[in-house]
Design an enzyme around this catalytic site. Structure first.
Site, PDB file in Angstrom:
ATOM      1  CG  HIS A 275      -2.040  -0.850   1.238  1.00 54.01           C
ATOM      2  ND1 HIS A 275      -3.255  -0.543   0.236  1.00 54.01           N
ATOM      3  CD2 HIS A 275      -2.508  -1.685   1.857  1.00 54.01           C
ATOM      4  CE1 HIS A 275      -3.974  -1.722  -0.012  1.00 54.01           C
ATOM      5  NE2 HIS A 275      -3.895  -2.152   1.345  1.00 54.01           N
TER       6      HIS A 275
ATOM      7  CB  CYS B 162      -2.063   3.628  -3.926  1.00 59.79           C
ATOM      8  SG  CYS B 162      -3.239   2.541  -4.822  1.00 59.79           S
TER       9      CYS B 162
END
Length: 182
Positions: A104, A163
């Site tokens: 992440h 991301c």
């Protein structure tokens, strides 16, 4: 005498090859200590072995030149320690350094005031935690830039599969942005 000299030259050649300190740090985080299971990722457990295979088979890295941190082994402390000890202190100018992260990515409030949008891009570590109004135990883009500065004169490859990774390295993003505008 000639045999001795040839043996000496051969051993010196083998010694200098063994001294090459090319290093890769591969990080894959799919599960997180404090995130709900619905936020876990399937990709990192597949990505890291594929990158490791690529480095060995196509880039000439030996198994002992690659360090892998997966899930619980990829805490903020262990990632930063591996960057310093394995990549920075374990290499010298001229060596190759490969940094790979799969997990992440996120944005957090910019505490240093160096971001126009008021947000730092960050990598989520295994031990990410909800802090006072923001996330803690993350690795900021500022820390990635500091790592790159310490790796001056090495051939550095940095691959971020997360991301908000487009500007994780400001030292590269300015050049890339200018090139895209041309």
């Amino acid at each position: 005498m000639i045999r001795y000299a040839a043996a000496l030259l051969l051993s010196l050649g083998m010694f200098s090859a063994a001294e090459a300190a090319d290093r890769a740090l591969l990080i894959g985080i799919g599960t997180y200590a404090s995130l709900p299971e619905k936020m876990f990722l399937e990709g990192p457990k597949n990505d890291v072995p594929l990158i490791e295979k690529l480095l060995k088979e196509k880039q000439g890295y030996a198994a002992d030149q690659i360090r892998v941190l997966l899930d619980k082994d990829a805490s903020r402390a262990s990632i930063l320690a591996s960057i310093d000890e394995w990549l920075v202190n374990g290499t010298q100018p001229g060596d190759r350094v490969y940094f790979y992260f799969s997990g992440h990515g996120l944005q957090v409030k910019d505490a240093s005031g160096d971001e126009e949008d008021g947000l730092d891009e960050a990598l989520s570590t295994y031990d990410i935690a909800a802090g006072d109004g923001d996330w803690s135990n993350v690795i900021l883009d500022d820390e990635i830039d500091a790592m790159l500065a310490k790796l001056k004169d090495r051939a550095v490859s940095i691959v971020i599969d997360a991301c908000h990774s487009g500007t994780i390295s400001r030292s590269l993003s300015t050049d890339v942005g200018e090139a895209l505008e041309s």
